[in-house]
Motif scaffolding. Structure first.
Motif, PDB file in Angstrom:
ATOM      1  N   LYS A  87       0.829  -1.209   0.000  1.00  0.00           N
ATOM      2  CA  LYS A  87       0.000   0.000   0.000  1.00  0.00           C
ATOM      3  C   LYS A  87       0.863   1.258   0.000  1.00  0.00           C
ATOM      4  O   LYS A  87       0.644   2.194  -0.785  1.00  0.00           O
ATOM      5  N   ILE A 125      -5.711   4.174  -4.963  1.00  0.00           N
ATOM      6  CA  ILE A 125      -4.471   3.482  -4.595  1.00  0.00           C
ATOM      7  C   ILE A 125      -4.831   2.187  -3.873  1.00  0.00           C
ATOM      8  O   ILE A 125      -5.631   2.179  -2.937  1.00  0.00           O
ATOM      9  N   VAL A 151       5.513  -0.485  -8.515  1.00  0.00           N
ATOM     10  CA  VAL A 151       4.256   0.233  -8.683  1.00  0.00           C
ATOM     11  C   VAL A 151       3.822   0.169 -10.139  1.00  0.00           C
ATOM     12  O   VAL A 151       4.612   0.390 -11.050  1.00  0.00           O
ATOM     13  N   THR A 204      -5.667   2.228   3.953  1.00  0.00           N
ATOM     14  CA  THR A 204      -4.640   2.795   3.073  1.00  0.00           C
ATOM     15  C   THR A 204      -4.589   4.311   3.211  1.00  0.00           C
ATOM     16  O   THR A 204      -3.508   4.912   3.321  1.00  0.00           O
ATOM     17  N   ILE A 208       0.700   1.568 -12.764  1.00  0.00           N
ATOM     18  CA  ILE A 208      -0.399   2.533 -12.899  1.00  0.00           C
ATOM     19  C   ILE A 208      -1.216   2.187 -14.121  1.00  0.00           C
ATOM     20  O   ILE A 208      -0.682   2.019 -15.215  1.00  0.00           O
ATOM     21  N   ASP A 244       3.523   8.201  -5.951  1.00  0.00           N
ATOM     22  CA  ASP A 244       2.781   8.512  -7.177  1.00  0.00           C
ATOM     23  C   ASP A 244       1.481   9.243  -6.873  1.00  0.00           C
ATOM     24  O   ASP A 244       1.074  10.135  -7.614  1.00  0.00           O
ATOM     25  N   ALA A 245       0.818   8.868  -5.771  1.00  0.00           N
ATOM     26  CA  ALA A 245      -0.413   9.558  -5.380  1.00  0.00           C
ATOM     27  C   ALA A 245      -0.128  11.002  -4.985  1.00  0.00           C
ATOM     28  O   ALA A 245      -0.840  11.928  -5.398  1.00  0.00           O
ATOM     29  N   ILE A 302      -3.468   3.204  -8.998  1.00  0.00           N
ATOM     30  CA  ILE A 302      -2.057   2.972  -8.699  1.00  0.00           C
ATOM     31  C   ILE A 302      -1.972   1.694  -7.871  1.00  0.00           C
ATOM     32  O   ILE A 302      -2.479   1.636  -6.742  1.00  0.00           O
ATOM     33  N   ILE A 345      -8.498  11.242  -3.738  1.00  0.00           N
ATOM     34  CA  ILE A 345      -7.648  10.062  -3.623  1.00  0.00           C
ATOM     35  C   ILE A 345      -8.297   9.119  -2.618  1.00  0.00           C
ATOM     36  O   ILE A 345      -8.622   9.523  -1.502  1.00  0.00           O
ATOM     37  N   THR A 382       2.603   2.922  -3.067  1.00  0.00           N
ATOM     38  CA  THR A 382       1.829   3.741  -4.018  1.00  0.00           C
ATOM     39  C   THR A 382       1.848   5.227  -3.661  1.00  0.00           C
ATOM     40  O   THR A 382       1.414   6.056  -4.467  1.00  0.00           O
TER      41      THR A 382
END
Length: 229
Positions: A8, A120, A223, A32, A225, A14-15, A216, A84, A11
């Motif tokens: 978890k 994510i 990772v 998460t 995407i 990138d988030a 993601i 998100i 990610t």
């Protein structure tokens, strides 16, 4: 080999790249996101970002405020730039089942309101079809919940169970119950959602269809995407 928590957290970079200055940020809920919130707060402080947050659950809002994020009520904003959130299942079309934490209605309000909705998850959440591993949560009114459960079981090949927490019925932030539907066979999510949403007493379903811009995935191979085509 990374455990689920590490997958978890892989990610997060990138988030966080999607979070920029002067935005309204939708902050989801679940395990998460609870790990992500402190990282969001760190980025906001380090880069002196002006961000307003709206949260999909009271628990997330509490955690976000504890970390110094500016959180407002959803009715205090007229748009959400980016949301998100996590998910319980993701299919090949980037459709989701959400609501394992019971916040599916507020998640749907904020996530579908967002111009950009980013998910994510760890790699275990990817499924061949929705309902493969996870039950479909449906938020229902307390008044006629049992009648609804019986009708749904009569009309659809599912088992409908009221969610319990520590031997008492689970109550959502909206004061409602959750029916968790175990799908006995592969069902069309669009058709099942349409059937459920028109039943009197159903507030919302845990199907999130055609809303996700990108997912993601934290995997053992790094990772990955996936973008909506």
């Amino acid at each position: 080999m990374m455990d689920i928590k590490q997958l978890k957290m892989s990610t997060f970079d990138d988030a966080l790249n999607h979070i920029t200055d002067n935005i309204v940020l939708g902050i989801g809920s679940g395990s998460t996101i609870e790990l992500l919130v402190p990282k969001i707060a760190e980025k906001v402080r380090a880069e002196k970002l002006n961000i307003i947050g709206v949260c999909t659950s009271t628990k997330t809002a509490f955690i976000a405020k504890e970390h110094g994020l500016k959180i407002v009520d959803i009715n205090d904003v007229d748009h959400v730039d980016i949301a998100i959130d996590g998910a319980d299942e993701v299919d090949s079309n980037l459709n989701l089942i959400k609501g394992g934490g019971g916040a599916l209605f507020r998640e749907k309000v904020i996530d579908t309101m967002a111009e950009k909705f980013i998910v994510i998850v760890d790699e275990t959440k990817e499924v061949a079809h929705l309902g493969d591993k996870f039950k479909l949560p449906v938020e229902v009114d307390k008044f006629n919940w049992l009648l609804l459960a019986r009708k749904i079981e009569q009309d659809q090949p599912v088992i409908a169970m009221r969610r319990m927490a520590d031997d008492v019925p689970f109550i959502t932030d909206n004061g409602n119950y959750i029916l968790d539907l175990e799908l006995k066979e592969r069902l069309d999510p669009y058709q099942l959602h349409e059937y459920l949403i028109h039943l009197i007493g159903v507030l919302e379903t845990g199907y999130f269809l055609d809303t996700t811009e990108a997912v993601i995935f934290g995997t053992q191979d790094g990772v990955k995407i996936k973008q909506r085509s």
